[in-house]
Design an enzyme around this catalytic site. Structure first.
Site, PDB file in Angstrom:
ATOM      1  N   SER A 107     -73.312  20.235 -50.779  1.00  0.00           N
ATOM      2  CA  SER A 107     -73.546  21.079 -49.613  1.00  0.00           C
ATOM      3  C   SER A 107     -72.593  22.274 -49.524  1.00  0.00           C
ATOM      4  CB  SER A 107     -73.460  20.195 -48.362  1.00  0.00           C
ATOM      5  OG  SER A 107     -73.873  20.905 -47.235  1.00  0.00           O
ATOM      6  N   ARG A 130     -60.823  13.708 -30.733  1.00  0.00           N
ATOM      7  CA  ARG A 130     -61.502  12.648 -31.485  1.00  0.00           C
ATOM      8  C   ARG A 130     -60.886  12.525 -32.875  1.00  0.00           C
ATOM      9  NH1 ARG A 130     -65.203  15.304 -34.929  1.00  0.00           N
ATOM     10  NH2 ARG A 130     -66.157  13.331 -35.520  1.00  0.00           N
TER      11      ARG A 130
END
Length: 544
Positions: A64, A498
């Site tokens: 990717s 996070r």
């Protein structure tokens, strides 16, 4: 079925002793030199998965938006979706089994899943343009053949094209024809049908600058372009003829650096977009007459598409539930605009495409985009049937008929299996044309709140646990209270933290009414994380 003789080939793809890799949200991804044994084993696993599901499975060789020297592999399930979670565990297990234990590991999966090895198996394989992809995709094919599977090698394709092929094959042609030509004609015919509804466009309005990230997207876009009958005039930059894959170009570069890619210097106010290396992400942007750069990311794209669909549903008189699925990273302005102005349901999920895709399936129409530009639209069976029926109906007024036909063609231009830069680009271009909107008018629908993302290195990211779609921290004790206190000091502010999915860092996101405030809030939250969550090294320095 004699496994011993079937898998003796694995010695040609030996595993380096002690190497451990994890099947993550995007499959395996690392330096290409370490992947030969992984590819062979994913060929084995895909063949087992095909027998288990009695369907064709896809294996895509790509990394990717990673640099050229990396590579990776993703498995594709029968309806073109990402590999199911229990099999992700099998993938990790198989990848990390030492060479002499491989046979036992295979038998373990066959027994656990009660796989009938006499069944036929079929695997579709595709690859991106990296120099390592040719030998690595051959290793996948070796793995498929070692277990007696049939294979079809699609060669160079975008990731979304391979997802599309798998879905076409397993829907027995209902979704489309499982060839690159079939893909090009389905999307371009739907695009041309939509463009008919855009009156008197000048060549200037039809012109789009595309940055192909020096990847597979550029040659595949040229194949689609040949079907578009000049309804869209595309100038492709970074087409791979000179530059390095994803180097200072591509969707990820543009999103993170907030500037145009190298090799694309359009004039003021020209519409531009960037794909990533395997063409499953897209972001738009332009530079205004004062030289300021404007990014239209996944949030702006989701807003444009959902607004268009909502208006068509109203015109068609169809009572279908439409929702936009976002993550905590979505800009607060987009969420407010969708909920307050457009009256669209907004659902927030954990970061990661599979969480968004899953949530989008709960609605008649689910639009999902990560801010990074990866996303698509899902239509339930009911929604598709209602649209088809209305489009065929003879006793409705012209406005409803037109809206139904527009919806029908919109369904056909979208690749519902996965985010697809080419498909998303055609949809966005059609919407802008039909609405007669410039990229500036699209940008002006709402203004993003200034925001800042930082990361804090910690000794163990697992001390941070979150809830409420990662928007609130439940541990360590006192951290969420500290964040709440800091957020109260600023206007229109929010912040969350996070743990990274890949490294020992904690990601910090903050937004507020001004860039100074967003920066200050992000810095103060970073300090709180460093103090309460086991920060490594010196305390984070202020940004200014």
């Amino acid at each position: 079925f004699d496994l011993e003789t079937k898998t003796f080939k694995s010695s040609l793809h030996p595993k380096p002793a002690g190497l451990v890799l994890q099947y993550g949200t995007a499959g395996f991804r690392t330096n290409a030199k370490q992947l030969d044994h992984i590819m062979f084993r994913m060929g084995l696993l895909a063949t087992l998965r095909s027998r288990k599901t009695k369907a064709t499975i896809g294996v895509m060789v790509t990394a990717s938006h990673n640099p050229e020297e990396d590579n990776g592999v993703k498995l594709i399930d029968p309806m073109g979706e990402m590999l199911t979670a229990t099999w992700e565990d099998f993938a990790t297990q198989l990848a990390n089994t030492e060479q002499k234990e491989l046979l036992a590991a295979l038998k373990d999966i066959i027994n656990k899943e009660a796989i009938n090895m006499k069944l036929e198996a079929e695997v579709f394989v595709g690859k991106d343009t990296r120099s390592s992809s040719a030998s690595l995709s051959q290793a996948v094919l070796d793995g498929v053949h070692a277990l007696g599977g049939q294979s079809k090698d699609y060669g160079l394709v975008t990731t979304p094209q391979l997802h599309y092929m798998v879905c076409c094959q397993n829907s027995h042609g209902q979704y489309g024809e499982a060839t690159v030509e079939g893909y090009c004609s389905k999307l371009s015919q739907a695009f041309l049908a939509l463009s008919k509804n855009a009156s008197n466009r000048t060549d200037d309005q039809k012109h789009l600058f595309v940055d192909g990230a020096n990847g597979i997207g550029a040659p595949k876009l040229r194949e689609v372009e040949s079907h578009l009958k000049k309804q869209l005039q595309i100038s492709i930059f970074n087409d791979g003829s000179r530059g390095k894959l994803n180097h200072q170009c591509g969707a990820d570069f543009v999103k993170v650096q907030q500037k145009p890619p190298t090799g694309v210097a359009p004039g003021a106010n020209h519409r531009c977009c960037s794909f990533d290396g395997d063409a499953d992400r897209i972001v738009y942007y332009y530079t205004d007459s004062r030289g300021f750069f404007h990014l239209l990311d996944g949030d702006k794209i989701a807003t444009l598409i959902s607004t268009f669909l909502k208006e068509l549903l109203v015109q068609a008189g169809l009572d279908l539930k439409i929702a936009v699925v976002q993550t905590a990273y979505a800009n607060g302005s987009s969420t407010r605009y969708l909920e307050d102005t457009m009256k669209v349901i907004v659902r927030c999920t954990k970061t990661g495409v599979k969480h968004l895709h899953h949530a989008a399936q709960e609605f008649d129409i689910g639009v999902y985009f990560e801010a990074n530009g990866h996303g698509t639209v899902l239509f339930s069976k009911t929604a598709e049937e209602k649209v088809q029926l209305l489009a065929k109906s003879t006793n409705i007024n012209d406005e409803r008929k037109r809206a139904a036909l527009l919806l029908q063609n919109t369904v056909n231009v979208i690749n519902q299996t996965v985010g697809d830069a080419i498909s998303d680009m055609l949809l966005i271009e059609a919407i802008l044309a039909i609405k007669g909107m410039t990229v500036q008018q699209w940008d002006a629908i709402y203004s993003d709140l200034p925001n800042r993302q930082l990361k804090v290195t910690v000794s163990d990211r697992r001390v941070i646990e979150t809830t409420d779609a990662e928007r609130r921290a439940v541990s360590p004790a006192g951290l969420q209270e500290a964040i709440d206190g800091l957020v109260k000091k600023y206007k229109q502010a929010r912040s969350f933290v996070r743990p990274s999915g890949t490294e020992d860092v904690v990601r910090v996101y903050a937004e507020a009414d001004s860039q100074e405030s967003a920066d200050a809030l992000a810095h103060e939250v970073s300090l709180a994380v460093h103090r309460l969550a086991g920060g490594v090294g010196a305390e984070p320095k202020p940004l200014h």
